[in-house]
Design an enzyme around this catalytic site. Structure first.
Site, mmCIF file in Angstrom:
data_model
loop_
_atom_site.group_PDB
_atom_site.id
_atom_site.type_symbol
_atom_site.label_atom_id
_atom_site.label_comp_id
_atom_site.label_asym_id
_atom_site.label_seq_id
_atom_site.Cartn_x
_atom_site.Cartn_y
_atom_site.Cartn_z
ATOM 1 C CG HIS A 137 59.987 1.214 31.923
ATOM 2 N ND1 HIS A 137 59.644 2.544 32.021
ATOM 3 C CD2 HIS A 137 60.955 1.140 30.974
ATOM 4 C CE1 HIS A 137 60.372 3.245 31.173
ATOM 5 N NE2 HIS A 137 61.174 2.423 30.526
ATOM 6 N NE ARG A 156 56.546 14.834 43.247
ATOM 7 C CZ ARG A 156 56.246 14.597 41.996
ATOM 8 N NH1 ARG A 156 55.807 15.571 41.226
ATOM 9 N NH2 ARG A 156 56.354 13.397 41.493
ATOM 10 C CG ASP A 169 61.479 3.963 34.777
ATOM 11 O OD1 ASP A 169 60.554 3.634 35.534
ATOM 12 O OD2 ASP A 169 61.330 4.773 33.847
HETATM 13 C C1 GRF Z 1 52.218 0.910 30.127
HETATM 14 O O1 GRF Z 1 52.898 0.608 28.934
HETATM 15 C C2 GRF Z 1 53.171 1.285 31.218
HETATM 16 O O2 GRF Z 1 54.337 0.546 31.230
HETATM 17 C C3 GRF Z 1 53.463 2.720 30.842
HETATM 18 O O3 GRF Z 1 52.211 3.236 30.488
HETATM 19 C C4 GRF Z 1 51.394 2.187 29.992
HETATM 20 C C5 GRF Z 1 50.151 2.150 30.829
HETATM 21 O O4 GRF Z 1 49.125 1.466 30.186
HETATM 22 N N1 GRF Z 1 54.127 3.425 31.890
HETATM 23 P P1 GRF Z 1 47.727 1.173 30.909
HETATM 24 O O5 GRF Z 1 47.271 2.463 31.599
HETATM 25 O O6 GRF Z 1 47.948 0.066 31.895
HETATM 26 O O7 GRF Z 1 46.791 0.787 29.801
#
Ligand code: GRF
Length: 218
Positions: free
Chosen positions: A108, A66, A144
């Site tokens: 998020h 990683r 987060d």
């Molecule tokens: C978003 O809701 C983001 O917050 C979450 O995954 C989704 C991604 O959507 N982690 P996209 O790929 O931008 O359409």
């Protein structure tokens, strides 16, 4: 010279698309200079290619550890000299090398600190909350847990399932991300403790008296 964004994606890339669309107007003050991913064959990369934006892919599985993945990802991001890295649906925890080298924001789909992690919408529904939403935050070493920059609420409706609620959140999320990143580019920001203040940046990457700040270097 415009404020440089590197956007990291793992999926459909609709948040990326919102940034690409916003950046088409010079008044936005930022340009997406590259899009990085942790996997191939995703719509997020196709969106970047259609927009003529360079892409790179750094897969965890192609690296013995990683740490080496973190190092390689840092190098590939650094190639594009970003002022800000935007994690927009990037489904990997960023490592200490990336976080030490760049300011990173994440979007998020919940009102943090409620419902962190990869299943925020599912978890909010299972808990039975009536209001959830989205958060744009600075990324730190936790999952987060970084300082909140902006949030917006979304009501849960009778009969919502994970898909319908996530779609409604994403509509709000795209607007919030564009607005927040645009303000960071145009106005700068300072971080004091956990408090993020927009419109008060000094010099990109400058650190003083327990505060960090950044702004466009144009
Ligand atoms: C978003 O809701 C983001 O917050 C979450 O995954 C989704 C991604 O959507 N982690 P996209 O790929 O931008 O359409």
């Amino acid at each position: 010279m415009s404020f440089r964004l590197v956007v990291l994606v793992s999926g459909s890339g609709t948040n990326l698309q919102a940034l690409l669309d916003a950046a088409a107007d010079d008044a936005f003050g930022a340009t997406v200079v590259a899009v990085g991913a942790d996997r191939t064959g995703i719509e997020g990369l196709a969106r970047a290619e259609r927009a003529g934006v360079p892409t790179f892919v750094v897969r965890v599985g192609d690296h013995p550890t990683r740490e080496e993945w973190d190092e390689r990802l840092t190098e590939r991001i650094a190639d594009h000299k970003p002022d800000l890295v935007v994690s927009a649906g990037f489904m990997k925890i960023l490592g200490p090398r990336v976080l030490g080298a760049f300011s990173v924001v994440n979007t998020h789909p919940a009102l943090l600190p409620a419902f962190p992690g990869a299943h925020a919408v599912r978890d909010a529904l299972a808990y039975g909350v009536r209001v959830t939403g989205c958060t744009v935050h600075l990324v730190d070493a936790g999952v987060d847990t970084g300082p909140v920059i902006a949030q917006e609420a979304v009501s849960v409706r009778e009969g919502d399932d994970e898909e319908s609620l996530h779609e409604r959140i994403k509509t709000v999320e795209r607007g919030l991300l564009v607005e927040t990143v645009g303000r960071m580019a145009r106005e700068g920001w300072t971080l004091t403790g956990r408090a993020v203040r927009l419109g008060s940046g000094n010099v990109a990457g400058h650190t003083a008296q327990g505060s960090t700040s950044g702004r466009t270097t144009k």
